[in-house]
Design a protein around this motif. Structure first.
Motif, PDB file in Angstrom:
ATOM      1  N   VAL A 128       0.833  -1.207   0.000  1.00 13.16           N
ATOM      2  CA  VAL A 128       0.000   0.000   0.000  1.00 13.16           C
ATOM      3  C   VAL A 128       0.868   1.257   0.000  1.00 13.16           C
ATOM      4  O   VAL A 128       1.820   1.388   0.774  1.00 13.16           O
ATOM      5  N   SER A 129       0.505   2.171  -0.879  1.00 10.24           N
ATOM      6  CA  SER A 129       1.125   3.498  -0.895  1.00 10.24           C
ATOM      7  C   SER A 129       0.027   4.544  -0.756  1.00 10.24           C
ATOM      8  O   SER A 129      -1.133   4.295  -1.105  1.00 10.24           O
ATOM      9  N   LYS A 130       0.399   5.684  -0.202  1.00  9.60           N
ATOM     10  CA  LYS A 130      -0.529   6.799  -0.086  1.00  9.60           C
ATOM     11  C   LYS A 130       0.237   8.092  -0.306  1.00  9.60           C
ATOM     12  O   LYS A 130       1.222   8.384   0.378  1.00  9.60           O
ATOM     13  N   ARG A 131      -0.246   8.866  -1.289  1.00 12.31           N
ATOM     14  CA  ARG A 131       0.376  10.152  -1.595  1.00 12.31           C
ATOM     15  C   ARG A 131      -0.674  11.251  -1.489  1.00 12.31           C
ATOM     16  O   ARG A 131      -1.824  11.063  -1.878  1.00 12.31           O
ATOM     17  N   GLU A 134       4.000  16.823  -3.823  1.00 15.05           N
ATOM     18  CA  GLU A 134       3.349  15.552  -3.542  1.00 15.05           C
ATOM     19  C   GLU A 134       4.100  14.900  -2.388  1.00 15.05           C
ATOM     20  O   GLU A 134       5.334  14.769  -2.437  1.00 15.05           O
ATOM     21  N   VAL A 135       3.371  14.544  -1.354  1.00 19.03           N
ATOM     22  CA  VAL A 135       3.971  13.973  -0.149  1.00 19.03           C
ATOM     23  C   VAL A 135       3.582  12.508  -0.042  1.00 19.03           C
ATOM     24  O   VAL A 135       2.403  12.156  -0.154  1.00 19.03           O
ATOM     25  N   ALA A 136       4.576  11.643   0.173  1.00 20.33           N
ATOM     26  CA  ALA A 136       4.329  10.205   0.332  1.00 20.33           C
ATOM     27  C   ALA A 136       4.157   9.889   1.816  1.00 20.33           C
ATOM     28  O   ALA A 136       5.110   9.979   2.590  1.00 20.33           O
ATOM     29  N   ALA A 137       2.928   9.537   2.216  1.00 16.43           N
ATOM     30  CA  ALA A 137       2.668   9.178   3.611  1.00 16.43           C
ATOM     31  C   ALA A 137       2.969   7.703   3.862  1.00 16.43           C
ATOM     32  O   ALA A 137       3.410   7.325   4.952  1.00 16.43           O
ATOM     33  N   LEU A 138       2.716   6.856   2.865  1.00 15.02           N
ATOM     34  CA  LEU A 138       3.035   5.430   2.938  1.00 15.02           C
ATOM     35  C   LEU A 138       3.727   5.015   1.645  1.00 15.02           C
ATOM     36  O   LEU A 138       3.350   5.461   0.563  1.00 15.02           O
ATOM     37  N   ARG A 139       4.729   4.133   1.774  1.00 18.89           N
ATOM     38  CA  ARG A 139       5.507   3.710   0.612  1.00 18.89           C
ATOM     39  C   ARG A 139       5.595   2.186   0.579  1.00 18.89           C
ATOM     40  O   ARG A 139       6.451   1.601   1.257  1.00 18.89           O
ATOM     41  N   SER A 190       5.390   9.505  10.952  1.00 12.86           N
ATOM     42  CA  SER A 190       5.962   8.270  10.401  1.00 12.86           C
ATOM     43  C   SER A 190       5.024   7.552   9.441  1.00 12.86           C
ATOM     44  O   SER A 190       5.454   6.704   8.658  1.00 12.86           O
ATOM     45  N   GLY A 191       3.716   7.867   9.527  1.00 12.80           N
ATOM     46  CA  GLY A 191       2.731   7.195   8.684  1.00 12.80           C
ATOM     47  C   GLY A 191       1.841   6.226   9.428  1.00 12.80           C
ATOM     48  O   GLY A 191       0.946   5.615   8.845  1.00 12.80           O
ATOM     49  N   LYS A 192       2.034   6.127  10.761  1.00 13.83           N
ATOM     50  CA  LYS A 192       1.278   5.120  11.511  1.00 13.83           C
ATOM     51  C   LYS A 192      -0.218   5.428  11.559  1.00 13.83           C
ATOM     52  O   LYS A 192      -1.046   4.524  11.437  1.00 13.83           O
TER      53      LYS A 192
END
Length: 229
Positions: A9-12, A19-24, A44-46
């Protein structure tokens, strides 16, 4: 058996021109009945990962499977139905309705469940308020309760719909040490006796120590896992 599967899963997010990547490319599997901490510093993305599991946010890429259902591409109404039937939520700010009493706050999510008789709603409210030790405070409004008592109301509310999964976002952050310890012990007992899956977003060392498993997140990536069993 996995009750939650996060697959690559990725989330931008777009912030103006950036564009900010919250999950990679995060992949995590959580078993039925686990008591899991998703741990990491602020940013951190938690919390984003917890929101993916809670069907509050949707991934830019990858798959999220909750209770055997792939949530990708679901309509808002379908996601709302999945949340209502499968998930309970506990927040660090309690999120209680100030004009309602403790028992009315616990009953609130039950009102939207079709075909649930009023007598059953009342029975569940009484049962879960008793479980969290607040029967004699049933008529009190949130401003008449301590922080620990308000979080206990929030736990009763989360459990009243009989969810398979409870998601807790920093549930001890606004509590003093003693109240936080009591809340954690209560949730651990509920997990042990009912088999409800608990998933925490946290950086609290007490939650991390009590978890069956810790998923470490940093800069939008899973950087390690530890088992405390």
């Amino acid at each position: 058996m996995s009750i939650v599967r996060i697959e690559n899963v990725s989330k931008r997010y777009r912030l103006g021109e950036q564009e900010v990547a919250a999950l990679r490319g995060v992949s995590v599997s959580i078993e039925q009945g686990e008591f899991v901490a998703i741990a990491g510093p602020s940013g951190s993305g938690k919390t984003t990962l917890l929101n993916m599991i809670g069907c509050i946010d949707t991934p830019t890429g990858g798959r999220v499977v909750v209770d055997g259902q792939d949530v990708t591409g679901r309509s808002p109404d379908q996601l709302a139905d999945l949340r209502a039937r499968t998930l309970g939520f506990i927040f660090q700010t309690f999120n209680l309705l100030p004009v309602l009493s403790a028992e009315e706050n616990v009953e609130y999510p039950l009102v939207n469940i079709q075909h649930l008789p009023r007598e059953e709603r009342r029975r569940r409210v009484a049962y879960f308020l008793d479980m969290v030790g607040l029967t004699r405070f049933a008529k009190h409004r949130p401003n008449q309760l301590s922080g620990g008592q308000r979080q206990r109301v929030a736990i009763a509310r989360a459990l009243a719909t009989r969810p398979k999964i409870v998601l807790a976002d920093e549930p001890t952050a606004n509590l003093d040490h003693q109240s936080g310890e009591g809340i954690l012990q209560l949730m651990k007992e509920i997990n042990h006796h009912s088999g409800t899956t608990f998933i925490f977003s946290t950086h609290d060392a007490r939650v991390i120590a009590m978890a069956d498993r810790v998923v470490r997140v940093s800069d939008g990536e899973v950087v390690g896992e530890e088992s405390n069993r």
